[in-house]
Design a protein around this motif. Structure first.
Motif, PDB file in Angstrom:
ATOM      1  N   VAL A  36       0.860  -1.190   0.000  1.00 49.52           N
ATOM      2  CA  VAL A  36       0.000   0.000   0.000  1.00 49.52           C
ATOM      3  C   VAL A  36       0.896   1.239   0.000  1.00 49.52           C
ATOM      4  CG1 VAL A  36      -1.805   1.277   1.219  1.00 49.52           C
ATOM      5  CG2 VAL A  36      -1.749  -1.235   1.346  1.00 49.52           C
ATOM      6  N   LEU A  37       0.842   1.998  -1.069  1.00 50.89           N
ATOM      7  CA  LEU A  37       1.637   3.220  -1.146  1.00 50.89           C
ATOM      8  C   LEU A  37       0.822   4.377  -0.582  1.00 50.89           C
ATOM      9  CD1 LEU A  37       4.154   4.765  -2.239  1.00 50.89           C
ATOM     10  CD2 LEU A  37       2.838   5.138  -4.338  1.00 50.89           C
ATOM     11  N   VAL A  38       1.320   4.973   0.478  1.00 56.92           N
ATOM     12  CA  VAL A  38       0.606   6.106   1.078  1.00 56.92           C
ATOM     13  C   VAL A  38       1.274   7.393   0.621  1.00 56.92           C
ATOM     14  CG1 VAL A  38      -0.112   7.201   3.231  1.00 56.92           C
ATOM     15  CG2 VAL A  38      -0.035   4.699   3.066  1.00 56.92           C
ATOM     16  N   GLN A  39       0.489   8.278   0.063  1.00 58.20           N
ATOM     17  CA  GLN A  39       1.009   9.573  -0.410  1.00 58.20           C
ATOM     18  C   GLN A  39       0.302  10.688   0.345  1.00 58.20           C
ATOM     19  OE1 GLN A  39       0.160   8.303  -4.583  1.00 58.20           O
ATOM     20  NE2 GLN A  39       2.123   9.278  -4.989  1.00 58.20           N
ATOM     21  N   LEU A  40       1.095  11.513   1.015  1.00 60.25           N
ATOM     22  CA  LEU A  40       0.538  12.515   1.924  1.00 60.25           C
ATOM     23  C   LEU A  40       1.039  13.916   1.591  1.00 60.25           C
ATOM     24  CD1 LEU A  40       1.164  10.702   5.359  1.00 60.25           C
ATOM     25  CD2 LEU A  40      -0.935  10.700   4.009  1.00 60.25           C
ATOM     26  N   GLY A  41       0.431  14.882   2.272  1.00 60.19           N
ATOM     27  CA  GLY A  41       0.980  16.229   2.316  1.00 60.19           C
ATOM     28  C   GLY A  41       1.039  16.940   0.977  1.00 60.19           C
ATOM     29  N   ASP A  42      -0.003  16.812   0.158  1.00 65.53           N
ATOM     30  CA  ASP A  42      -0.032  17.518  -1.122  1.00 65.53           C
ATOM     31  C   ASP A  42      -1.474  17.950  -1.361  1.00 65.53           C
ATOM     32  OD1 ASP A  42      -0.111  18.304  -3.790  1.00 65.53           O
ATOM     33  OD2 ASP A  42       1.386  16.820  -4.410  1.00 65.53           O
ATOM     34  N   THR A  43      -1.680  19.251  -1.487  1.00 62.72           N
ATOM     35  CA  THR A  43      -3.067  19.733  -1.616  1.00 62.72           C
ATOM     36  C   THR A  43      -3.694  19.358  -2.949  1.00 62.72           C
ATOM     37  OG1 THR A  43      -2.268  21.896  -2.335  1.00 62.72           O
ATOM     38  CG2 THR A  43      -2.821  21.643   0.018  1.00 62.72           C
ATOM     39  N   ASP A  44      -2.938  18.723  -3.850  1.00 59.09           N
ATOM     40  CA  ASP A  44      -3.580  18.166  -5.041  1.00 59.09           C
ATOM     41  C   ASP A  44      -4.383  16.913  -4.694  1.00 59.09           C
ATOM     42  OD1 ASP A  44      -2.735  20.159  -6.658  1.00 59.09           O
ATOM     43  OD2 ASP A  44      -1.289  18.968  -7.816  1.00 59.09           O
ATOM     44  N   PHE A  45      -4.151  16.381  -3.507  1.00 63.94           N
ATOM     45  CA  PHE A  45      -4.894  15.201  -3.050  1.00 63.94           C
ATOM     46  C   PHE A  45      -6.125  15.653  -2.254  1.00 63.94           C
ATOM     47  CE2 PHE A  45      -0.456  13.129  -2.714  1.00 63.94           C
ATOM     48  CZ  PHE A  45      -0.478  12.749  -4.050  1.00 63.94           C
ATOM     49  N   PRO A  46      -7.041  14.724  -1.983  1.00 67.55           N
ATOM     50  CA  PRO A  46      -8.238  15.094  -1.196  1.00 67.55           C
ATOM     51  C   PRO A  46      -7.870  15.645   0.187  1.00 67.55           C
ATOM     52  CG  PRO A  46      -8.516  12.948  -2.220  1.00 67.55           C
ATOM     53  CD  PRO A  46      -7.089  13.337  -2.446  1.00 67.55           C
ATOM     54  N   ARG A  47      -8.721  16.519   0.687  1.00 67.08           N
ATOM     55  CA  ARG A  47      -8.467  17.207   1.951  1.00 67.08           C
ATOM     56  C   ARG A  47      -8.561  16.261   3.144  1.00 67.08           C
ATOM     57  NH1 ARG A  47      -6.666  19.947  -0.804  1.00 67.08           N
ATOM     58  NH2 ARG A  47      -7.301  21.916  -1.709  1.00 67.08           N
ATOM     59  N   GLY A  48      -7.503  16.193   3.895  1.00 71.75           N
ATOM     60  CA  GLY A  48      -7.525  15.447   5.156  1.00 71.75           C
ATOM     61  C   GLY A  48      -7.901  16.377   6.294  1.00 71.75           C
ATOM     62  N   PRO A  49      -7.699  15.925   7.515  1.00 72.36           N
ATOM     63  CA  PRO A  49      -8.019  16.770   8.667  1.00 72.36           C
ATOM     64  C   PRO A  49      -6.839  17.625   9.115  1.00 72.36           C
ATOM     65  CG  PRO A  49      -7.457  14.569   9.407  1.00 72.36           C
ATOM     66  CD  PRO A  49      -7.341  14.552   7.905  1.00 72.36           C
ATOM     67  N   GLY A  50      -5.633  17.299   8.638  1.00 71.94           N
ATOM     68  CA  GLY A  50      -4.425  17.935   9.162  1.00 71.94           C
ATOM     69  C   GLY A  50      -4.006  17.280  10.457  1.00 71.94           C
ATOM     70  N   SER A  51      -2.725  17.482  10.793  1.00 71.20           N
ATOM     71  CA  SER A  51      -2.194  16.931  12.046  1.00 71.20           C
ATOM     72  C   SER A  51      -2.256  18.014  13.100  1.00 71.20           C
ATOM     73  CB  SER A  51      -0.736  16.502  11.871  1.00 71.20           C
ATOM     74  OG  SER A  51      -0.624  15.431  10.983  1.00 71.20           O
ATOM     75  N   GLY A  52      -3.063  17.790  14.108  1.00 75.94           N
ATOM     76  CA  GLY A  52      -3.169  18.775  15.184  1.00 75.94           C
ATOM     77  C   GLY A  52      -4.260  18.336  16.131  1.00 75.94           C
ATOM     78  N   GLY A  53      -4.138  18.726  17.372  1.00 78.83           N
ATOM     79  CA  GLY A  53      -5.162  18.388  18.352  1.00 78.83           C
ATOM     80  C   GLY A  53      -5.338  16.891  18.539  1.00 78.83           C
ATOM     81  N   SER A  54      -4.348  16.132  18.175  1.00 82.19           N
ATOM     82  CA  SER A  54      -4.386  14.663  18.287  1.00 82.19           C
ATOM     83  C   SER A  54      -5.542  14.047  17.505  1.00 82.19           C
ATOM     84  CB  SER A  54      -4.493  14.208  19.756  1.00 82.19           C
ATOM     85  OG  SER A  54      -3.356  14.586  20.480  1.00 82.19           O
ATOM     86  N   TRP A  55      -6.073  14.787  16.538  1.00 79.12           N
ATOM     87  CA  TRP A  55      -7.249  14.236  15.846  1.00 79.12           C
ATOM     88  C   TRP A  55      -6.922  13.542  14.532  1.00 79.12           C
ATOM     89  CZ3 TRP A  55      -9.616  19.770  15.308  1.00 79.12           C
ATOM     90  CH2 TRP A  55      -9.157  20.393  14.134  1.00 79.12           C
ATOM     91  N   GLY A  56      -5.669  13.640  14.105  1.00 79.89           N
ATOM     92  CA  GLY A  56      -5.309  13.188  12.767  1.00 79.89           C
ATOM     93  C   GLY A  56      -5.603  11.731  12.499  1.00 79.89           C
ATOM     94  N   ALA A  57      -5.088  10.852  13.330  1.00 83.00           N
ATOM     95  CA  ALA A  57      -5.169   9.415  13.039  1.00 83.00           C
ATOM     96  C   ALA A  57      -6.606   8.936  13.009  1.00 83.00           C
ATOM     97  CB  ALA A  57      -4.367   8.643  14.083  1.00 83.00           C
ATOM     98  N   ALA A  58      -7.395   9.310  14.015  1.00 79.09           N
ATOM     99  CA  ALA A  58      -8.778   8.829  14.073  1.00 79.09           C
ATOM    100  C   ALA A  58      -9.591   9.367  12.907  1.00 79.09           C
ATOM    101  CB  ALA A  58      -9.412   9.235  15.407  1.00 79.09           C
ATOM    102  N   SER A  59      -9.319  10.603  12.511  1.00 79.04           N
ATOM    103  CA  SER A  59     -10.117  11.228  11.448  1.00 79.04           C
ATOM    104  C   SER A  59      -9.743  10.679  10.070  1.00 79.04           C
ATOM    105  CB  SER A  59      -9.916  12.747  11.462  1.00 79.04           C
ATOM    106  OG  SER A  59     -10.173  13.280  12.742  1.00 79.04           O
ATOM    107  N   ILE A  60      -8.468  10.745   9.731  1.00 81.57           N
ATOM    108  CA  ILE A  60      -8.084  10.301   8.388  1.00 81.57           C
ATOM    109  C   ILE A  60      -8.176   8.778   8.289  1.00 81.57           C
ATOM    110  CG2 ILE A  60      -5.575  10.145   8.797  1.00 81.57           C
ATOM    111  CD1 ILE A  60      -7.382  11.413   5.622  1.00 81.57           C
ATOM    112  N   GLY A  61      -7.922   8.103   9.407  1.00 84.09           N
ATOM    113  CA  GLY A  61      -8.070   6.640   9.413  1.00 84.09           C
ATOM    114  C   GLY A  61      -9.508   6.255   9.106  1.00 84.09           C
ATOM    115  N   SER A  62     -10.460   7.021   9.638  1.00 90.23           N
ATOM    116  CA  SER A  62     -11.872   6.738   9.365  1.00 90.23           C
ATOM    117  C   SER A  62     -12.199   6.981   7.899  1.00 90.23           C
ATOM    118  CB  SER A  62     -12.767   7.602  10.267  1.00 90.23           C
ATOM    119  OG  SER A  62     -12.622   7.207  11.619  1.00 90.23           O
TER     120      SER A  62
END
Lengths: 328, 731
Positions: free
Chosen positions: B495-521
């Motif tokens: 599984v190739l994970v590609q992150l950190g590029d606004t050409d990709f769909p909007r994630g939640p961003g890393s902050g407030g400890s919410w990143g993993a639960a949000s983007i993982g969902s």
């Protein structure tokens, strides 16, 4: 960093000639100097690389002492078996300073000549009489946590930051200096650094054109050797207070008490009255208190560093207790 | 294909547990780890771009005032200097996290010492830096003394959102048999991420492309668009690798704005990297705080009154107030409650989010006060905490999602070997060192955010995940490969994970400890959709899918795909669960310290953290997060403090030599217990935030251990030797 010419020293005399110009500075390990160049605290027109000079050896002297070349790295000194056997306090002090990477580059001469870490000295947007004579002292009414409580002046309350020189002062080591026209002179480490007075820009007694060639340790002496460095984190921090001690006893009587202190002054602090007080006496907490009284007789805090005065007393007493075997 | 899931209810399907690959939760190394440790993972400043110019920011040497003239001619006469930029769009503060709009702009008006006022652009970095240090300019500085710098004497406002009152605390304090009323002080902190703030901007006449060290590209793109006046579609932000964020890279900061504006003006790529001193002075720091804690308890140790008040500081106009009381809202019971947060307006640099904003300083203080109360009552401090865990959120009355505090206190105490016997100080000594132990609770509010990710099954059966979510050293690359791998039946390395590029769909961003639960969902939602398609192709029901190692019910997935890719956009959004529950990670800290009886030096000899944060996605990266939190706890307790000059407000110790984060030698063996219990109401993957929990209270356990060791009760963090000596009884 202000652009500068880089010259290579072609022998000691050549280095001295080049450095006689007050806009010229020598560089050895550069661990402190290069930082100051980047910050433009140091703005020389010419920098002389003295690393090619043949000053990198450690040799025994005729009287049983040790001559440590000015370009010997701090690491090399700390791991030298002669140092570790006879002057272990020197190895301990070196290892209590900086980091392995810095000690690998830092040299004997450079370590002596390192500059204060006063926050105002290293910030060119702040006043500092050491960096810019006449601009004032930001620390006296500012953040003075690191600063001196002994030998200060109205112009400067900076501390000498090193560890090695504190031990060298306790051991009464000598600085060997080469001057113009093949001249040499020897200055005790205890007299090498100076107090700020009204010329705080002068850290030490080196004149333009003079180059440190070696530090000579006197013949080893009997006694317990202690270097105690107090700091809030256990590595990579300058001393709040440090104590170097060589203490010998004959039965219940102190026969040697060579002490020096770091973190308290513009120089490694050595007060000959303390040895005079202690030698010949039987160790006791009361005696140690008297030693601390002498040391701190004229101590003056600047608010945030007031704590150094009781801390120096407690550390000195703890070191004396440890070295004499007295249970405090 | 698009799949959207708005979570209104707890999700008890535990879809991740239906996967057959068996990789979720496993202690896998991060896939990008080798590239990082070999120096081949490019950080933002490291992209090699032809013709790139170098920019260095010029900063103000006074606290408040204005720049009246800049001698650009003098600067342009210096070697290599190409431009002096003081464009009014340049920003003077970092954007606060999730701002999605420009922060303060206009570098001519100065609000704090060290504020950027111009950018020098030159051919080389050295030329730019030299010119930046020597740019002549005129200014009018407000007189020293007229500029508020001290929070205690400055004008203040009340932060209503963080304040509440219920019952009668004053009465409870008067009538309860056991009370404490204590005042504490904490000092400012900085994130001290190893990678300094850095950006390279390129402009092609229409589109701006920026490599920048950012935590939240999904918000940062809007900030950058607002700053530059461009439309978002003409801005691309790339943050593939970020060398530590800890809150400092939540919002677009001055270097990124300056690089973008310079590139647009000069039509050449421009790199701007901040010096360490600039990062510390011009990027947000954690506010210092003054706190008051009032606790009233009945004879059995049950709280009847709970008061926590704090004064924090920030620049005028900043919306952010260090949310010191965040966990105090729900951690312990007590019918009579008062919370009050005030903010003083002063002219030191911007106060902003630093790892665990609020809890990082609020929890240690509360937990230190709980220790004083336990002593006053004569009850074991673990027991005191267990007695006061509320059934429901004592403020809102809402139920909690999975609540692990009691579990962590009990199992943590057991694992640590907590002695619930007498707690008098100075019972244990080793030579010159007093030895003592302390405990504290951990709590960090859990949030989830809207997130999108695209998951694609490639014709060869491998998969890719794309989102503008970042990995700031936390393990996002690893966990997303595990979630997708589990759901799609692939080993994570497929599984190739590609992150950190606004050409990709909007994630939640890393902050407030919410990143993993949000983007993982979001990844889970996309994968669920893909599984549905695969089931259809295979002619089976979704719940009959047996898919692992690229084989579906005995058939290679690549065969089913028939040479075509299969792609789904997963869109996750927290619905009513966000309103119907109070959700938090919980934990307990146990520390053993040694206090030197002569010098007051403190060394932590042992520390254990027991944590409950829902599902563990990767046991290795999760543990690393917890360990990092414990290290920060030690720094908060013992060494970290910004020293502000009283005359101009500048940070005196603005480098890593004098701002003391712990060194390796300060960190003993650290134990982490992860007490996993899936939390169905926390997120679609039953996971909660973890990045900040590990430092939410830990410094309190160390403070309590210092008292237990030495008898020094200290009311100020960090507890440096001078403060320990002052508080020691025999001093």
């Amino acid at each position: 960093m202000k652009p500068f010419d880089l010259q290579r020293a072609d022998g000691l005399a050549h280095a001295g000639q080049l450095c006689a110009d007050k806009h010229t500075a020598p560089i050895a390990g550069g661990t402190n100097f290069v930082d100051l160049l980047k910050l433009e605290v140091e703005t020389p027109s010419t920098v002389v690389n003295i690393n090619p000079l043949p000053l990198g050896g450690i040799e025994e002297t005729a009287d049983g002492g040790l001559s440590i070349g000015a370009l010997v790295s701090n690491t090399a000194t700390a791991v030298d078996m002669r140092v570790r056997e006879n002057w272990p306090v020197l190895a301990r002090a070196i290892l209590a300073g900086a980091t392995q990477q810095l000690r690998n580059k830092a040299t004997t001469g450079g370590n002596l000549c390192q500059r204060t870490r006063c926050y105002y000295f290293t910030n060119i947007d702040q006043p500092c009489n050491k960096r810019e004579p006449g601009s004032g002292c930001g620390a006296i009414k500012g953040v003075a946590r690191l600063h001196a409580v002994l030998g200060t002046s109205d112009h400067c309350i900076a501390t000498y930051p090193g560890d090695m020189a504190v031990v060298l002062a306790a051991l009464d080591a000598q600085v060997e200096i080469a001057g113009p026209k093949d001249s040499t002179r020897t200055v005790p480490v205890r007299d090498f650094h100076r107090l700020p007075g009204d010329q705080p820009w002068k850290d030490n007694v080196l004149e333009d054109g003079e180059i440190i060639t070696a530090v000579t340790l006197p013949a080893p002496v009997a006694g317990r050797q202690v270097y105690r460095k107090v700091r809030e984190r256990s590595s990579y921090a300058f001393a709040l207070v440090s104590v170097a001690a060589v203490i010998d006893m004959d039965g219940d009587s102190i026969t040697r008490a060579d002490l020096a202190f770091g973190g308290l002054a513009h120089k490694p602090w050595h007060d000959p009255r303390i040895a005079d007080l202690l030698v010949g006496q039987s160790p006791s907490e009361a005696l140690f208190d008297k030693a601390a009284d002498l040391l701190l007789e004229e101590a003056q805090g600047y608010g945030e560093n007031d704590f150094k005065i009781p801390l120096a007393r407690r550390t000195l007493k703890a070191v004396l207790a440890e070295a004499t075997g007295v249970k405090p | 294909m698009n799949a959207y899931f708005k979570q209104d209810e707890p999700d008890t399907r535990n879809l991740l547990d239906t996967g057959k690959q068996g990789v979720i939760g496993k202690a896998l190394s991060r896939p990008e780890g080798l590239a990082k440790v070999t120096g081949t993972a490019p950080y933002s400043a490291e992209y090699q771009i032809d013709g790139c110019l170098e920019g260095v920011l010029v900063t103000a040497p006074f606290a408040r005032g204005r720049i009246t003239a800049i001698d650009k001619k003098a600067a342009l006469a210096m070697d290599g200097v190409i431009a002096v930029i003081d464009d009014p769009r340049m920003t003077t503060r970092p954007a606060q996290g999730t701002a999605a709009a420009a922060p303060e702009q206009g570098p001519g008006e100065v609000d704090y010492f060290g504020q950027p006022i111009a950018l020098i652009v030159a051919e080389t970095f050295e030329q730019a830096r030299h010119a930046a240090k020597n740019l002549p300019f005129d200014y009018e500085a407000d007189e020293i003394g007229s500029v508020p710098l001290d929070p205690e004497s400055a004008p203040r406002e009340t932060d209503d959102g963080s304040s509440m009152s219920k019952g009668d605390l004053a009465h409870a304090m008067k009538t309860a048999p056991h009370t404490v009323d204590l005042r504490y002080r904490t000092h400012g902190h900085v994130s001290a991420a190893i990678e300094p703030h850095a950006a390279i901007a390129q402009w092609d006449g229409t589109k701006l492309t920026v490599h920048a060290a950012q935590q939240m590209p999904n918000y940062n793109i809007a900030e950058l668009a607002d700053i530059t006046g461009l439309d978002e579609e003409n801005v691309r932000l790339i943050s593939r690798y970020v060398g530590g964020g800890f809150g400092s890279k939540l919002g677009v900061a001055e270097e990124t704005a300056a690089a973008a504006i310079a590139a647009m003006q000069l039509s050449r790529p421009v790199r701007v990297v901040m010096s360490r001193q600039q990062v510390m002075q011009a990027i947000g720091h954690r506010s210092e705080s003054r706190q008051r804690v009032r606790l009233a308890a009945d004879s059995g140790g049950v709280l009847t009154g709970f008061g926590h008040e704090a004064l924090v500081a920030n620049l005028p106009g900043e919306s952010f107030a260090e949310p010191v009381l965040q966990s105090s809202q729900f951690l312990y019971g007590g019918d009579n409650r008062l919370l009050k947060l005030e903010i003083a307006r002063i002219h030191r640099s911007t106060a902003a989010s630093v790892r665990a904003p609020g809890e990082a300083v609020g929890m240690p203080v509360l937990e230190a006060a709980m220790d004083v109360l336990a002593e006053e009552i004569g009850i074991d401090p673990v027991e005191l905490r267990l007695k006061n865990i509320p059934e429901k959120d004592p403020d809102t009355g809402l139920p909690f999602t999975e609540h692990g505090l009691a579990r962590c206190l009990k199992e943590g105490a057991e694992a640590f070997g907590w002695d619930s016997g007498p707690r008098q100080p100075r019972l244990k000594r080793d030579g010159d060192w007093w030895i003592g132990t302390g405990v504290a609770s951990a709590a960090r509010v859990h949030n989830v955010a809207e997130a999108k990710a695209r998951v694609t099954l490639n014709p060869d059966g491998t998969a890719s995940v794309q989102t503008d979510m970042t990995d700031i050293g936390t393990g996002t690359y690893a966990i997303l490969s595990q979630i997708a791998g589990e759901m799609l039946g692939l080993p994570p390395e497929k599984v190739l994970v590609q992150l950190g590029d606004t050409d990709f769909p909007r994630g939640p961003g890393s902050g407030g400890s919410w990143g993993a639960a949000s983007i993982g969902s979001a990844v889970l939602v996309a994968c669920e959709e893909l599984r549905g398609s695969l089931a259809e192709k295979a002619g089976v029901n979704s719940d009959e899918l047996d898919i692992a190692d690229g084989m579906l019910n005995g058939q290679p997935v690549s065969d089913l795909l028939g040479g075509k890719e299969l792609s789904a956009l997963g869109h996750y959004e927290p619905g009513k669960i966000a309103d119907d529950y109070t959700s938090s990670g919980f934990g307990a800290f146990f520390a053993e310290v040694r206090v030197n009886r002569h010098t007051g030096e403190v060394r932590v000899s042992r520390m254990l953290g027991a944590f409950a944060f829902g599902r563990v996605l990767n046991a290795k990266t999760a543990r690393s997060q917890c360990i990092g939190g414990l290290v920060w706890s030690i720094g908060t307790a013992l060494t970290e403090a910004l020293l502000f000059d009283p005359n101009d407000g500048h940070i005196a110790n603005a480098d890593l030599a004098e701002y003391h984060v712990p060194v390796h030698r300060d960190i003993p063996a650290l134990d982490v217990l992860m007490l996993e219990k899936k939390d169905a109401a926390a997120s679609a993957i039953q996971a909660k935030g973890i990045g900040e929990l590990g430092m939410c209270g830990g410094a309190g356990a160390i403070a309590n251990a210092i008292y237990n060791a030495s008898g020094a009760r200290i009311f100020e963090f960090p507890m440096t030797p001078d403060k320990v000596l002052q508080a020691m009884e025999d001093n």
